[in-house]
Enzyme design. Structure first.
Site, PDB file in Angstrom:
ATOM      1  CE  LYS D 171      -7.301  -0.834  -3.005  1.00 58.61           C
ATOM      2  NZ  LYS D 171      -7.872  -0.514  -1.707  1.00 58.61           N
ATOM      3  CE  LYS D 239      -3.950  -2.441   4.830  1.00 57.31           C
ATOM      4  NZ  LYS D 239      -5.250  -2.633   4.139  1.00 57.31           N
TER       5      LYS D 239
END
Lengths: 293, 293, 293, 293
Positions: D171, D239
């Site tokens: 990811k 983030k």
């Protein structure tokens, strides 16, 4: 005369302790690496077998350690400085570590009556040897005044930047400049080399004008000569750049140039140059321009 | 005493001509902008109404012009220096222009018996005023020796870097450093500001160690005070960065840091700051960190 | 059926001409490299011995050449297209060249009654072979309509972007994306590799979501397999990136990402990879992470 | 039919739970924000008042939470999943968090007989709504097989990348591409705009060739229309970019492009755009080219 407990006798710490001794201060030295402090004995230092011995009777405790965890361990760990507070009530951490961790430790030591100053340095091994370091102080002004005589033996530019953590913050700003100023030398020399200009002459003429920098002056010659022996090491700069990155990210400050420089340092470390001096950053340009030695 | 024909009386050129006069050289000044040379008359200069008048009787012709096309026009255009060669046989172009165009013009003037030196300068308007410029010479050593007495009135570091074009190449390397060293100041001050450190103190302490640079020293205070008045202008630096980019591209030298700096300068110019001093680059960081004045 | 004079029979041009022939158009092919056009004869093309022969009787002239100077030479040089205008009055230059030079040539040809379209292509050698190129048209709408039947034999997405030069501008924007999308694949694969993830699986799963791109799809497998054979060459991309840089500089648009990508391409070329396919950009990451083959 | 305990009913989680319900699975939903799960009741979900209720009787527990600390709290905190293991023995964390924290939690849950899979997703709110997410699995193959029927209700590309943490690593690689592909669109559109090309046409023609990407396709139109409403938010991407930076730094992989992109995202957040969709990154270019809305 200040009685100094000196913890951390590495490359930098050793020369700083020698300057304290030369200026007439008392030094009791400690290092986890057995024997590291021993070499100072001939110069008049006492050697401590523990942190407790180093801080006993000290007006001032100095720590000069690699990174945040080591400082936390020495200051707050079992048998550390918090458990053995120096009678003088002042500790100065001259390592380069996280400003935020510094503020946490400052609070923890304040609870046992000890004032923690942060006092990271700039000027590298050369400055440590010659006692010409730039020292950036964070913490209480009163504690700084107590520490000042000892600091004056180690540095030339000694400035209280602000409250606890401000010294570390200033050091990280300093490292932003160090990295980009070194990048500047790399790119200028790489361009000049490709264009056939004599790098020794190029350095000389650039030093005379608006391109001048400490980096070009002090590291330029080694870069040209491909002398990569360690002064300030690539690995340690990468540690500082990581702290810079964390601080910038948490404050939301974009530092695109520093981010690029960090990539170049990672490239250097990836090629086994972590233990070499910062001037080895130029090897990245040797590779990019296919000029490997 | 050297008889100097001085062509190009802008900000830099005017102060350089004044230093020639102050050192006792004869100056005959010319500028396409009517009246530009006039103000030098009170300081002892003669004012020429044409290039031909400026070069007549000259030991040395100096050109100080904005960019390559202007120099080509003055040197090789109709009624220019080639058509009116100075009896001394030496011309020095002190503008910052393309090294490759310099070599072409060197050949063209050699054909009429004139030695063209390139002698771009570093040190900005301050250096021009104080006669402390760094002058980077390309061209024949003998011509350089003839020009030297005049050059010594204008600069402090005067170095022959190599053959024709080498001075311009050195200047472009110099500008690589200027750009990245200024970027360094921007990023360090932006980080310190966001972290709450007093920028005046930060500058002072950084000047004392390995972060020191001419840029931090000379432009840092103006950057902190948001005093953007022109010294060396953003627009002119962009012209130099374009020349850097072309040279680097043609030589195949990757300059990722300089490329980034160029983007920041374009950002500044896009915000109408092209006419301001280089320290206005910090406004890009004001915008990136949402600290517009 | 359109009678096409096709000038420039390189890798791309050859396949485009074949698609014209396959769609039933007449092709008369010319290339300065003797013999280059010859191989098309077996597929039904006529071979021209000069530009004049290629344009004689042509409804449409197509040029597919390496860079701006070659196009200027073919269109405006002695014995070129201006001297031998095609009876159909329409020329389309499908090379990738300077938008500004395109507009100049457009004006020059308009003066002899010829409409010059710019129609650079995207989709690489694969798209040229399969007739699925994206073609970006600049120039008069009426001329575009005349050219359309031939263009439909070579491309799938055929769009008139605007007036003369707009096709070239769109192509340069396209190359900005090509470069950064390829950089994206390099960085993602380098990170995954260092973290021990199987790159074949990584590519597959990234293709399924918001990371998907033509680059990951079409070049990812070759990058993983270190198959660097030329499709679209590093050298040609660098030519396009130079045009991008010039356009961006002249318009004052900061493109920091593209500037970085250009540095990586220069690094690749500096290591002798100029003749390899674009996927060889990943070798820069092999070197940066010390994973040379 | 799988009995799923679903923890974390935010924008993404809600649509994923709806797709589970639509496919005939049983969903028992929990969120710390009171009422967040309530809206699912009308679609057939049960609402749990605690983690214990959500995991009771579950074949599979799904967590979809903002960041590492929230996942640690839900999985290992008091009253969390470790204290209330689902009878099915399988948990899949579909949040994007630290690979290293994932491996630590995997070990902690293995100690109580629970297999923790990591299964972060790509495809954004659109993919969550349409059940077309790309799901990147790390962890034991047997646990994956148990989870597969439920995953197939939420995603289209479902791939086991490797052992625990490998899904998160994939990811993060994916986000490297997402960031750079978005940067590509920003730079291409900014260049085209400055050159006067119609951005709608530009996007269309670039989609037809080698510049094509999910980003250009799915976000390009919103970028052109300055529609910045949140899909995937700037804050959340930052983030992820922080996690990318930490991973890259720890592995020593230079990611200069991603570092630059991170700077641009910080710029966006600094201008109050943290809560807007990723396409708001183009506002950075509005500012750099002085085209504020």
């Amino acid at each position: 005369m200040t009685a100094v407990g000196f913890i951390g006798i590495g490359t930098m710490g050793r020369d700083m302790a020698l300057n304290l001794l030369a200026a007439g201060h008392r030094v009791r030295a400690y290092d986890v690496v057995e024997g590291a402090a021993e070499s100072l004995r001939a110069h008049g230092a006492e050697v401590a077998a523990s942190i407790a011995e180093a801080t006993a009777g000290a007006d001032l405790v100095v720590t000069m350690l690699p990174d945040t965890p080591q400082v936390e361990d020495v200051l707050l760990g079992a048998g550390g400085v918090r458990d053995n507070p120096p009678p003088g009530g002042v500790v100065i951490d001259m390592s380069t570590i996280s400003p935020e961790a510094t503020r946490r430790m400052h609070a923890a030591l304040a609870a046992v009556g000890v004032a923690l100053l942060d006092g990271p340095v700039s000027g590298g091994p050369i400055g440590a040897k010659n006692g010409t370091l730039s020292i950036m102080i964070g913490g209480e002004a009163a504690a700084f005044e107590k520490a000042r005589p000892a600091l004056e033996a180690m540095g030339k530019t000694i400035v209280r930047v602000g409250d606890s953590g401000a010294g570390q913050t200033a050091k990280l700003c300093n490292q932003v400049m160090v990295g980009l100023n070194l990048q500047a030398v790399c790119e200028a020399l790489a361009l000049g080399r490709a264009a056939g200009v004599d790098p020794v002459i190029l350095r000389e003429v650039m030093l005379g004008g608006s391109a001048a920098s400490w980096m070009l002056d002090k590291l330029g010659t080694a870069m040209i000569a491909k002398d990569d022996q360690a002064g300030f090491r690539i690995d340690l700069m990468l540690k500082d750049l990581r702290l810079v990155g964390e601080l910038a990210f948490s404050l939301g400050v974009p530092l695109p140039g520093t981010a690029l420089v960090t990539s170049q340092y990672l490239d250097a470390r990836g090629h086994g140059e972590g233990g070499k001096g910062n001037q080895a950053l130029f090897r990245v340009y040797d590779r990019m321009t296919n000029q490997e030695p």
